[in-house]
Design an enzyme around this catalytic site. Structure first.
Site, PDB file in Angstrom:
ATOM      1  N   VAL A   1       0.842  -1.202   0.000  1.00 28.36           N
ATOM      2  CA  VAL A   1       0.000   0.000   0.000  1.00 28.36           C
ATOM      3  C   VAL A   1       0.878   1.253   0.000  1.00 28.36           C
ATOM      4  CG1 VAL A   1      -1.704   1.331   1.335  1.00 28.36           C
ATOM      5  CG2 VAL A   1      -1.962  -1.150   1.080  1.00 28.36           C
ATOM      6  N   ALA A   2       1.945   1.222   0.808  1.00 25.31           N
ATOM      7  CA  ALA A   2       2.858   2.374   0.889  1.00 25.31           C
ATOM      8  C   ALA A   2       3.572   2.615  -0.441  1.00 25.31           C
ATOM      9  CB  ALA A   2       3.873   2.142   2.002  1.00 25.31           C
TER      10      ALA A   2
ATOM     11  N   GLU B   1      -0.342   7.013  -4.347  1.00 28.58           N
ATOM     12  CA  GLU B   1      -1.767   7.356  -4.301  1.00 28.58           C
ATOM     13  C   GLU B   1      -2.081   8.687  -5.001  1.00 28.58           C
ATOM     14  OE1 GLU B   1      -0.026   6.458  -1.666  1.00 28.58           O
ATOM     15  OE2 GLU B   1      -1.075   4.966  -0.464  1.00 28.58           O
TER      16      GLU B   1
ATOM     17  N   ASP C   1     -13.374  21.076 -41.690  1.00 31.63           N
ATOM     18  CA  ASP C   1     -14.740  21.491 -41.372  1.00 31.63           C
ATOM     19  C   ASP C   1     -15.779  20.724 -42.177  1.00 31.63           C
ATOM     20  OD1 ASP C   1     -14.068  22.660 -43.846  1.00 31.63           O
ATOM     21  OD2 ASP C   1     -15.643  24.161 -43.603  1.00 31.63           O
TER      22      ASP C   1
ATOM     23  N   ASP D   1      -7.361  20.093 -43.706  1.00 31.49           N
ATOM     24  CA  ASP D   1      -8.164  20.340 -44.904  1.00 31.49           C
ATOM     25  C   ASP D   1      -7.858  21.770 -45.366  1.00 31.49           C
ATOM     26  OD1 ASP D   1     -10.317  20.191 -46.778  1.00 31.49           O
ATOM     27  OD2 ASP D   1     -11.581  21.268 -45.363  1.00 31.49           O
TER      28      ASP D   1
ATOM     29  N   ASP E   1     -13.819  15.147 -44.060  1.00 33.91           N
ATOM     30  CA  ASP E   1     -12.628  15.084 -43.187  1.00 33.91           C
ATOM     31  C   ASP E   1     -12.847  14.172 -41.981  1.00 33.91           C
ATOM     32  OD1 ASP E   1     -11.282  17.217 -44.649  1.00 33.91           O
ATOM     33  OD2 ASP E   1     -12.743  18.550 -43.735  1.00 33.91           O
TER      34      ASP E   1
END
Length: 642
Positions: free
Chosen positions: A278-279, A283, A635, A325, A639
């Site tokens: 855990v240590a 975390e 746009d 484009d 594309d």
């Protein structure tokens, strides 16, 4: 399968329809058979799915395991701290991604379109989703095309297909049957396609495909098979998480075994080993990553950018190739007059897109066009022999009409011409509209002196053949064959810079002269040329420099013509001014080479022209296989798959 290569009579037979359209009964039957004329969209991501997606991270999973173990061995404080960190990350990630999805949904809510169709010989307006194969649709300037259709009638019809093909100019349409079945979408002049819109003229067409069977639908279908990949940061964190897990288990096991050998009890060493594990888990790492990415997303929001996934922010930082484009992205998809040839000079015009601000230059000297006889006449012809409309209400400019004609209006406004006053001073009394056979348009006006005058604009090679004189420095002179040849060379020179060139001419009419088109359009007086292009956005050149300084390669991928693509690429510094064609590849050339051959040359290509959506995907994949992190921007729907 190939309506563009099928005659109109044959199309009617195949689709079991008539020039009067379908009956209501047959249309309802076909709606059940083919389904509604709409694109099938991917399922919406539910809030629960977004929430559960936050728990897929390897480090989060390790932290959850650490929480459970801490609780089992009685370390309640540790478990509480770890679970608090996990939920902080999850809530932050969920909030950000949920907001982004909601913002995108809001952007997609557009008005439901309608279509005018012939049913039982009568014109009716129906929701576009109810259009079926075999319907006869009616098209006028300004209409959005509801489905793919084969033209059966076209009167000066022009369609803007930029959203589908990347073509910057409206495409003139006709009803002629094409000789070949294998023709790119951009060259199917007898077809109209869903999602595009008519800019000029009118037409009738028989619907050949609806919904997902349309060209638009095929692209939407390609999108549904796009696999979501892990970002570079996700891959690295996953790698770190796996190794942390493995090393923690190895070290903890070793410590536990050594402890047992030294005489400690099995339970005691198990608690020691688990505590150590855990240590060993960092975390705070998921929290630090999530908070850092969230800060990046907030910065993007301030620049009006919606980020769907937190990790996408970091991926943008890893990008080393940007595929862009051209039409509507590098350029504004707004035609602009750049050069005017008059009085044996080329006058440069500044300004971008449909902006009405701009200056006129003769060499390096700024000039007032209204003080130069021939120049003011060229601008007047362009503004009067024109059906586009420009209105200014409370400083907002509204533009309606063909982009080419709008460009001519804008060039006149830049010169200080008041369009409303001009129309009152020179009222129109007759018009002979543009058509694709004559390649010209003529309007007849009353002058302030009460005389009648014809103004003509059109294709330079056509107009020059109809001219017998030329207007030079305020005087009318005979147009010699030598001069006509010189003018055609100038047209060719302007066209080589990807300019669309229109010629302007006029003729004073006798009071008694009848309005017979053949008589009016002969012995014209040539005045000048206006050359226009869809120019790059002003912010593109600094952005290109920024990318170059950051070590990012920019590649232009467009459906537009090669010559236009090269001209724009040179202007923005993507190609050298004297660059050879070796850095440019067309869609036709792409079809001739394999994916392996493309991978070998992809590093050297800066511009791809006349390409389809499938080509764009191939290019992006070739770059990815070479190890690049690629961004695609555009746009148009063409594309989207890339």
């Amino acid at each position: 399968d190939n309506p563009h290569a099928t005659s109109i009579e044959e199309i009617f037979k195949i689709l079991k329809t008539t020039p009067n359209g379908l009956s209501d009964k047959e249309a309802k039957k076909r709606l059940e058979q083919y389904g509604p004329n709409e694109l099938i969209t991917a399922k919406k991501i539910s809030p629960l799915k977004i929430l559960l997606g936050q728990f897929k991270d390897v480090l989060v999973i390790i932290l959850l395991i650490a929480t459970v173990v801490s609780m089992l061995i009685g370390e309640i404080l540790d478990a509480t701290v770890i679970i608090a960190i996990v939920f902080a990350c999850v809530i932050l990630g969920f909030t950000q991604e949920y907001r982004a999805e909601k913002a995108l949904e809001a952007l997609k809510k557009l008005a439901a379109p309608t279509a005018r169709v012939l049913r039982d010989g009568k014109i009716i307006e129906i929701p576009a989703r109810e259009v079926v194969p075999g319907d006869i649709i009616l098209i006028e300037a300004g209409d959005r095309i509801p489905a793919d259709a084969r033209l059966i009638e076209a009167v000066n019809l022009q369609v803007d297909e930029a959203v589908l093909t990347g073509e910057s100019m409206p495409v003139p349409k006709n009803t002629d049957t094409l000789p070949e079945a294998k023709i790119p979408v951009a060259d199917r002049k007898n077809m109209v396609f869903m999602g595009t819109h008519a800019t000029y003229g009118r037409g009738k067409a028989v619907v050949t495909a609806t919904g997902m069977a349309t060209e638009f639908g095929k692209i939407a279908g390609m999108l549904q098979y796009v696999e979501e990949e892990k970002t570079p940061l996700q891959e690295r964190l996953e790698h770190v998480g796996k190794w942390l897990g493995i090393l923690s288990l190895v070290v903890c096991s070793a410590v536990a075994v050594l402890g047992i050998f030294r005489g400690h009890t099995l339970l005691e060493m198990f608690i020691w080993g688990v505590s150590l594990a855990v240590a060993a888990v960092p975390e705070a790492l998921p929290a630090v990553v999530t908070i850092s990415l969230a800060v990046g997303v907030q910065r993007m929001v301030k620049r009006n950018a919606i980020v769907r996934k937190l990790y996408a922010v970091e991926t943008l930082g890893c990008v080393n190739v940007i595929c862009s484009d051209k039409t509507g992205t590098i350029t504004k998809n707004e035609m602009t007059v750049r050069e005017i040839y008059v009085n044996d000079k080329v006058i440069k015009v500044t300004g971008s897109g449909f902006d009405t601000k701009g200056e006129f230059y003769d060499g390096n000297a700024k000039i007032n066009p209204q003080n130069i006889d021939g120049l003011s006449l060229v601008l007047r012809i362009g503004a009067l022999c024109n059906n586009a409309q420009l209105e200014t209400k409370s400083k907002k400019v509204t533009l309606v009409g063909d982009p080419t004609e709008i460009a001519l209006l804008i060039s006149a406004v830049k010169a200080g011409i008041n369009l409303k006053e001009l129309s009152k001073t020179y009222p129109r009394i007759r018009e002979f509209p543009f058509d694709s056979i004559r390649k010209r348009m003529t309007t007849i006006h009353m002058t302030p002196e009460g005389d009648k005058i014809a103004y003509v604009k059109g294709a330079p090679e056509v107009i020059l053949q109809l001219c017998s004189h030329i207007y030079l420095n305020g005087k009318v002179k005979e147009l010699t064959e030598e001069k006509r040849r010189q003018l055609l060379e100038i047209v060719q020179e302007m066209a080589s810079r990807a300019l669309r060139v229109l010629a302007m001419a006029y003729k004073k009419l006798d009071e008694t002269e009848e309005y017979i088109i053949e008589n009016i359009e002969k012995n014209l007086i040539f005045v000048g040329l206006q050359g226009m292009i869809d120019p790059p956005r002003e912010e593109v050149i600094p952005a290109m420099k920024l990318c170059k300084d950051a070590g990012i390669k920019v590649v232009m991928i467009t459906g537009d013509h090669k010559l236009t693509a090269i001209a724009v690429a040179k202007e923005i510094g993507l190609l050298e001014k004297e660059s050879e064609d070796k850095h440019v590849l067309t869609g036709a050339e792409l079809d001739e080479i394999s994916d392996e051959e493309l991978e070998k040359i992809v590093d050297n290509i800066s511009v791809y022209a006349r390409v389809s959506p499938e080509h764009k995907v191939r290019i992006v994949n070739a770059l990815k296989k070479k190890g690049y992190v690629v961004a695609m921007t555009g746009d148009g729907v063409n594309d989207a798959p890339a």
